[in-house]
Design a protein around this motif. Structure first.
Motif, short mmCIF file in Angstrom:
data_model
loop_
_atom_site.label_atom_id
_atom_site.label_comp_id
_atom_site.label_asym_id
_atom_site.label_seq_id
_atom_site.Cartn_x
_atom_site.Cartn_y
_atom_site.Cartn_z
N ASP A 127 40.71 46.81 53.40
CA ASP A 127 41.32 45.49 53.20
C ASP A 127 42.19 45.11 54.40
O ASP A 127 42.17 43.97 54.85
N THR A 128 42.92 46.06 54.93
CA THR A 128 43.79 45.80 56.08
C THR A 128 42.97 45.36 57.28
O THR A 128 43.30 44.38 57.95
N ARG A 165 41.61 41.81 56.80
CA ARG A 165 42.63 40.76 56.92
C ARG A 165 43.07 40.58 58.36
O ARG A 165 43.28 39.45 58.81
N TYR A 205 50.24 39.40 56.23
CA TYR A 205 49.67 38.99 54.94
C TYR A 205 49.22 40.22 54.15
O TYR A 205 49.47 40.33 52.95
N ASP A 206 48.58 41.16 54.83
CA ASP A 206 48.13 42.38 54.16
C ASP A 206 49.32 43.18 53.63
O ASP A 206 49.28 43.68 52.50
N GLU A 210 52.21 42.07 52.72
CA GLU A 210 52.78 41.37 51.56
C GLU A 210 51.89 41.57 50.32
O GLU A 210 52.39 41.77 49.22
N LYS A 211 50.57 41.49 50.49
CA LYS A 211 49.66 41.68 49.35
C LYS A 211 49.78 43.08 48.78
O LYS A 211 49.70 43.26 47.56
N LYS A 212 49.98 44.09 49.61
CA LYS A 212 50.06 45.47 49.14
C LYS A 212 51.33 45.74 48.36
O LYS A 212 51.42 46.75 47.68
N HIS A 240 52.15 44.11 45.89
CA HIS A 240 51.90 43.64 44.52
C HIS A 240 50.90 44.51 43.75
O HIS A 240 50.55 44.17 42.64
N TYR A 241 50.43 45.60 44.33
CA TYR A 241 49.54 46.49 43.60
C TYR A 241 49.68 47.92 44.11
O TYR A 241 50.26 48.17 45.15
N TYR A 271 47.52 45.97 39.42
CA TYR A 271 48.46 44.95 39.87
C TYR A 271 49.75 45.05 39.08
O TYR A 271 49.75 45.30 37.89
#
Length: 92
Positions: free
Chosen positions: A32-33, A36, A73-74, A76-78, A80-81, A91
């Motif tokens: 994912d990283t 992104r 962005y990556d 910040e997304k990480k 949350h889960y 999540y």
């Protein structure tokens, strides 16, 4: 003179678009990283080429800024889960 500058700008824009496409199409085995960051770099390169009129320096600067934005962005997304003990994404 102006015609050659227009062609150079168009060539930079086309090459930035091809680069962005190649970064996003071969993402099957990427994390994912990586996806992104690559997507951010591609979007940044195209945006930099459009803003600078196709100059290579503007395209490169856009790619660098876009990659940094993709990394942020990556990150910040990480937040949350997390992954449970079975490897499934959960999540918060």
């Amino acid at each position: 003179m102006k015609l050659s500058l227009k062609r150079a700008g168009l060539a930079s824009l086309v090459s930035a678009t091809v680069l962005a496409g190649s970064l996003t199409t071969g993402c099957a085995n990427m994390s994912d990283t990586d996806r992104r960051i690559g997507t951010g770099a591609g979007i940044g390169a195209v945006t930099g080429a459009l803003i600078s009129g196709g100059r290579p320096g503007g395209t490169a600067a856009g790619a660098i800024i876009g990659a940094g934005a993709g990394w942020l962005y990556d990150r910040e997304k990480k937040r949350h889960y997390y992954y449970d003990r079975h490897g499934r994404r959960v999540y918060r």
